[in-house]
Design a protein around this motif. Structure first.
Motif, mmCIF file in Angstrom:
data_model
loop_
_atom_site.group_PDB
_atom_site.id
_atom_site.type_symbol
_atom_site.label_atom_id
_atom_site.label_comp_id
_atom_site.label_asym_id
_atom_site.label_seq_id
_atom_site.Cartn_x
_atom_site.Cartn_y
_atom_site.Cartn_z
ATOM 1 N N ALA A 81 0.822 -1.220 0.000
ATOM 2 C CA ALA A 81 0.000 0.000 0.000
ATOM 3 C C ALA A 81 0.851 1.263 0.000
ATOM 4 O O ALA A 81 0.507 2.257 -0.650
ATOM 5 N N SER A 82 1.976 1.226 0.700
ATOM 6 C CA SER A 82 2.804 2.442 0.787
ATOM 7 C C SER A 82 3.395 2.795 -0.589
ATOM 8 O O SER A 82 3.472 3.977 -0.954
ATOM 9 N N GLU A 83 3.778 1.767 -1.344
ATOM 10 C CA GLU A 83 4.326 2.042 -2.685
ATOM 11 C C GLU A 83 3.224 2.523 -3.634
ATOM 12 O O GLU A 83 3.413 3.475 -4.402
ATOM 13 N N VAL A 84 2.048 1.874 -3.543
ATOM 14 C CA VAL A 84 0.925 2.292 -4.390
ATOM 15 C C VAL A 84 0.583 3.751 -4.088
ATOM 16 O O VAL A 84 0.379 4.565 -5.003
ATOM 17 N N SER A 85 0.576 4.081 -2.818
ATOM 18 C CA SER A 85 0.224 5.441 -2.421
ATOM 19 C C SER A 85 1.242 6.449 -2.985
ATOM 20 O O SER A 85 0.867 7.521 -3.493
ATOM 21 N N PHE A 86 2.522 6.096 -2.937
ATOM 22 C CA PHE A 86 3.543 6.980 -3.507
ATOM 23 C C PHE A 86 3.314 7.163 -5.008
ATOM 24 O O PHE A 86 3.380 8.279 -5.543
ATOM 25 N N MET A 88 0.558 6.907 -6.595
ATOM 26 C CA MET A 88 -0.668 7.678 -6.837
ATOM 27 C C MET A 88 -0.419 9.175 -6.657
ATOM 28 O O MET A 88 -1.107 10.008 -7.254
ATOM 29 N N ASN A 89 0.557 9.499 -5.809
ATOM 30 C CA ASN A 89 0.864 10.913 -5.598
ATOM 31 C C ASN A 89 1.798 11.488 -6.664
ATOM 32 O O ASN A 89 1.836 12.705 -6.851
ATOM 33 N N VAL A 111 -4.674 10.434 -21.466
ATOM 34 C CA VAL A 111 -4.540 9.302 -20.550
ATOM 35 C C VAL A 111 -5.314 8.110 -21.084
ATOM 36 O O VAL A 111 -6.401 8.264 -21.658
ATOM 37 N N MET A 112 -4.743 6.919 -20.899
ATOM 38 C CA MET A 112 -5.466 5.657 -21.141
ATOM 39 C C MET A 112 -5.537 4.940 -19.801
ATOM 40 O O MET A 112 -4.564 4.946 -19.052
ATOM 41 N N GLY A 113 -6.650 4.298 -19.523
ATOM 42 C CA GLY A 113 -6.779 3.552 -18.274
ATOM 43 C C GLY A 113 -7.989 4.014 -17.497
ATOM 44 O O GLY A 113 -8.592 5.037 -17.812
ATOM 45 N N ASP A 114 -8.357 3.221 -16.490
ATOM 46 C CA ASP A 114 -9.529 3.552 -15.680
ATOM 47 C C ASP A 114 -9.103 4.464 -14.539
ATOM 48 O O ASP A 114 -8.720 4.000 -13.462
ATOM 49 N N ILE A 115 -9.178 5.767 -14.795
ATOM 50 C CA ILE A 115 -8.693 6.669 -13.743
ATOM 51 C C ILE A 115 -9.741 6.879 -12.642
ATOM 52 O O ILE A 115 -9.412 7.430 -11.601
ATOM 53 N N SER A 116 -10.963 6.354 -12.842
ATOM 54 C CA SER A 116 -11.979 6.522 -11.795
ATOM 55 C C SER A 116 -11.583 5.787 -10.511
ATOM 56 O O SER A 116 -12.113 6.065 -9.444
ATOM 57 N N ARG A 117 -10.656 4.841 -10.626
ATOM 58 C CA ARG A 117 -10.211 4.102 -9.432
ATOM 59 C C ARG A 117 -9.062 4.792 -8.693
ATOM 60 O O ARG A 117 -8.629 4.349 -7.634
ATOM 61 N N LEU A 118 -8.558 5.868 -9.256
ATOM 62 C CA LEU A 118 -7.442 6.578 -8.618
ATOM 63 C C LEU A 118 -7.982 7.499 -7.530
ATOM 64 O O LEU A 118 -9.145 7.894 -7.564
ATOM 65 N N PRO A 119 -7.141 7.861 -6.543
ATOM 66 C CA PRO A 119 -7.605 8.810 -5.528
ATOM 67 C C PRO A 119 -8.095 10.108 -6.190
ATOM 68 O O PRO A 119 -7.580 10.495 -7.241
ATOM 69 N N LYS A 120 -9.075 10.734 -5.574
ATOM 70 C CA LYS A 120 -9.688 11.935 -6.153
ATOM 71 C C LYS A 120 -8.672 13.003 -6.532
ATOM 72 O O LYS A 120 -8.763 13.633 -7.585
ATOM 73 N N LYS A 121 -7.686 13.222 -5.664
ATOM 74 C CA LYS A 121 -6.683 14.263 -5.932
ATOM 75 C C LYS A 121 -5.840 13.936 -7.168
ATOM 76 O O LYS A 121 -5.432 14.826 -7.907
#
Ligand code: IPE
Ligand code: IPE
Ligand code: MG
Length: 254
Positions: A81-86, A88-89, A111-121
């Motif tokens: 999770a910590s790497e995914v979070s990095f 995502m930022n 962009v290509m990909g499902d960005i709806s799953r990314l954090p809102k920011k």
């Protein structure tokens, strides 16, 4: 006996008249780059972000039309999770610092990909970057974010099935062009298919990247990890591409 002059085989040079229109890169090796320096894996992602900036400008200067960069796969959620979070930022920091340069260089972000799953920011940063560069008509910098080639094909299939179900489409009308136009890469037309696919870090696989589109791409695998990649290595890959004979199933044109 006459002394034979040993000539170096002529090193192939970059042909500026034959720059590939669409270059796709699987940016790999960030973690190993960091580990080799006894740094946390995320330090490699951080350094890799600077490489993205350098390579974007280099590609744009060379006259590349589309640069597709694999930034986060549908399988990368399996990481800690910590790497995914990095990760995502990273787009937030990348676009905050780099959008002015993109505009200055007339580079448009897609962009290509499902960005709806990314954090809102993260979603917001991506949308802002696309909006801020929407009038640029130079190179397209196309990020694959939460992208998977199989996911892309599934989604296209679903859209076509819905049209069939609604009675708007006959199954026999479905052809390659139609599938192509329902993929996430449709926005890159007429250059949906990469001419050259580069993967760094010595791995030689696709890892679910642009499965449909790379049908006739030339693959160049390079040993350098992504944080060590640069404009010179990009040129080296293009020179290698220019030595290939693309036949597309036909006969060698020589
Ligand atoms: C590529 O580097 C970046 C992403 C996949 C997000 P990696 O993080 O895969 O680095 P390695 O392959 O573990 O060295
Ligand atoms: C592919 O790299 C994904 C990106 C570069 C974003 P990975 O490092 O995730 O691929 P595998 O797991 O080595 O195949
Ligand atoms: Mg990897």
């Amino acid at each position: 006996m006459a002394k034979e002059i040993k000539q170096d085989p002529k090193q192939p040079k970059l042909d500026m008249a034959r720059i590939p229109n669409h270059i796709a890169i699987i940016m790999d090796g960030n973690g190993r780059w960091a580990q080799a320096r006894h740094l946390p894996r995320v330090a490699g992602h951080q350094q890799g972000m600077d490489t993205v900036k350098k390579v974007t400008i280099a590609a744009s200067d060379l006259g590349v039309k589309i640069l597709s960069l694999y930034a986060f796969s549908t399988e990368n959620w399996k990481r800690p999770a910590s790497e995914v979070s990095f990760l995502m930022n990273l787009p937030i920091r990348f676009f905050n610092s780099f959008v002015p340069d993109l505009v200055k260089n007339n580079v448009k972000v897609t962009v290509m990909g499902d960005i709806s799953r990314l954090p809102k920011k993260t979603q917001q940063a991506v949308y802002d970057a696309m909006k801020d560069t929407e009038d640029c008509n130079g190179m397209i910098l196309n990020f694959a974010l939460n992208y998977g080639g199989r996911d892309e094909i599934v989604r296209a299939t679903r859209k076509l099935a819905e049209q069939v179900q609604a009675g708007d489409l006959q199954p026999k009308q479905i052809n390659e062009k139609m599938v192509d136009s329902h993929l996430m890469s449709a926005q890159l037309a007429p250059y949906t298919d990469p001419d050259l696919l580069i993967r760094t870090s010595g791995e030689e696989r696709l890892s679910n990247f642009m499965l449909w589109q790379v049908a006739y791409s030339e693959f160049v695998f390079m040993k350098e990890h992504w944080p060590d990649f640069n404009g010179e290595l990009l040129k080296k890959a293009i020179v290698e591409f220019q030595q290939r004979h693309r036949r597309f199933g036909g006969l060698k044109n020589k």
